[in-house]
Design an enzyme around this catalytic site. Structure first.
Site, short mmCIF file in Angstrom:
data_model
loop_
_atom_site.label_atom_id
_atom_site.label_comp_id
_atom_site.label_asym_id
_atom_site.label_seq_id
_atom_site.Cartn_x
_atom_site.Cartn_y
_atom_site.Cartn_z
N GLU A 152 82.49 15.39 19.55
CA GLU A 152 84.14 16.16 19.98
C GLU A 152 84.08 17.80 20.50
O GLU A 152 83.31 18.58 19.80
CB GLU A 152 84.87 16.16 18.60
CG GLU A 152 86.24 16.57 18.71
CD GLU A 152 87.21 17.21 17.60
OE1 GLU A 152 88.10 16.72 17.83
OE2 GLU A 152 85.89 16.87 16.55
N GLU A 246 94.82 12.10 14.15
CA GLU A 246 94.46 13.03 13.58
C GLU A 246 95.54 14.64 12.46
O GLU A 246 96.10 15.04 13.71
CB GLU A 246 93.08 13.42 14.07
CG GLU A 246 92.73 14.28 12.63
CD GLU A 246 91.27 15.39 13.41
OE1 GLU A 246 90.97 15.58 12.74
OE2 GLU A 246 91.21 15.82 14.55
#
Length: 287
Positions: A152, A246
């Protein structure tokens, strides 16, 4: 309109708490009740979790599992400290093993260094080489499994080694492992990418996993992001992975402070998850 679902929708355990410790059955109860396809387990303490217990929860409630972690403080893949570097690689290798034991096939996270670590300088050439060498060693373990491993890029305020899709693709090109890809997070991308949708198209089949939230970490769809155009881009990419909501439980002060949430971004965490899922499904199905 789509003819059959290719994308699965998940919810991240940060919705409930900072560290998942293995016995939080209520997480599975909630995710099932809210209508999610899966749960993304987030923890640094996977060595202390019983994989069989985790599998049993997933089977009991009919939800799939993905896994997310990051390097704990003191570890780094960019460091010149050999012991630290080796320990950091070993941490990721243990995470891979844990996923295998749980039957999980998607592992994601911001792996080059701990979240929030900043060196005070741009990524140096020697650090970049060090990072690439580390992922090459991780790849040697990865190719012995069926796991997909997604790195990420973080925004500039939370990381310095990888911030953009272009940097991520450079890393993937250097490592050259088909099981290594990118986790693309809309929050970070709305800070770092001049054109988020173009960046997704650039990532193409190297996008293995997605984190979704509004621009302020709130409910997907409650902001000005071009969600419909984004889903069309995912169709162009033939993306068939997870879109996982998220966000962060504001009541968990350590978690909220770490995410720099100084005010609530939704009426409740449950509302954020449920309303976000409803919006994502409807938008996906009408594009």
């Amino acid at each position: 309109m789509i003819s059959s679902p290719k994308i699965k929708f998940g919810v991240h355990t940060f919705i409930w708490k900072k560290e998942f410790l293995g016995n939080e059955e209520y997480v599975f109860q909630d995710a099932k009740r809210w209508g999610f396809d899966g749960i993304e387990i987030a923890t640094h303490y996977f060595d202390q979790i019983d994989p069989l217990q985790l599998k049993s929860y997933g089977e009991k409630y009919g939800v799939e599992l993905t896994f997310c972690t990051s390097l704990p403080r003191g570890l780094s893949l960019t460091t010149k400290d050999e012991d630290c570097w080796r320990e950091s690689i070993a941490y990721l290798e243990r995470a891979i093993k844990f996923c295998q034991q749980c039957g999980i096939i998607q592992l994601s996270g911001p792996f080059p260094h701990p979240v929030g670590y900043l060196s005070g300088e741009p990524l140096q050439k020697r650090e970049n080489v060090r990072m690439q060498e580390a992922f090459k060693l991780v790849a040697e373990t990865l190719i012995k499994t069926d796991l997909k491993f997604a790195v990420e890029p973080l925004n500039r305020f939370q990381g310095y080694a990888l911030n953009t899709v272009a940097q991520g693709l450079e890393l993937l090109d250097a490592v050259d492992c088909p099981q290594l890809g990118l986790l693309l997070d809309l929050f970070h991308m709305n800070i770092e990418e001049k054109d988020v949708i173009k960046a997704f198209l650039q990532a193409s089949n190297h996008c293995f996993h997605i984190h979704a939230c509004a621009k302020d970490r709130g409910t997907p769809g409650s902001d000005s992001f071009a969600w419909g155009h984004w889903f069309k881009a995912l169709q162009t990419m033939d993306y068939q992975g997870w879109v996982t909501i998220e966000s962060f439980n504001f009541e968990d002060k350590e978690l909220a402070n770490g995410a720099r949430l100084w005010r609530t971004v939704a009426p409740s965490n449950e509302a954020l998850a449920q309303d976000g899922l409803k919006f994502l499904r409807q938008t996906y199905q009408t594009n």
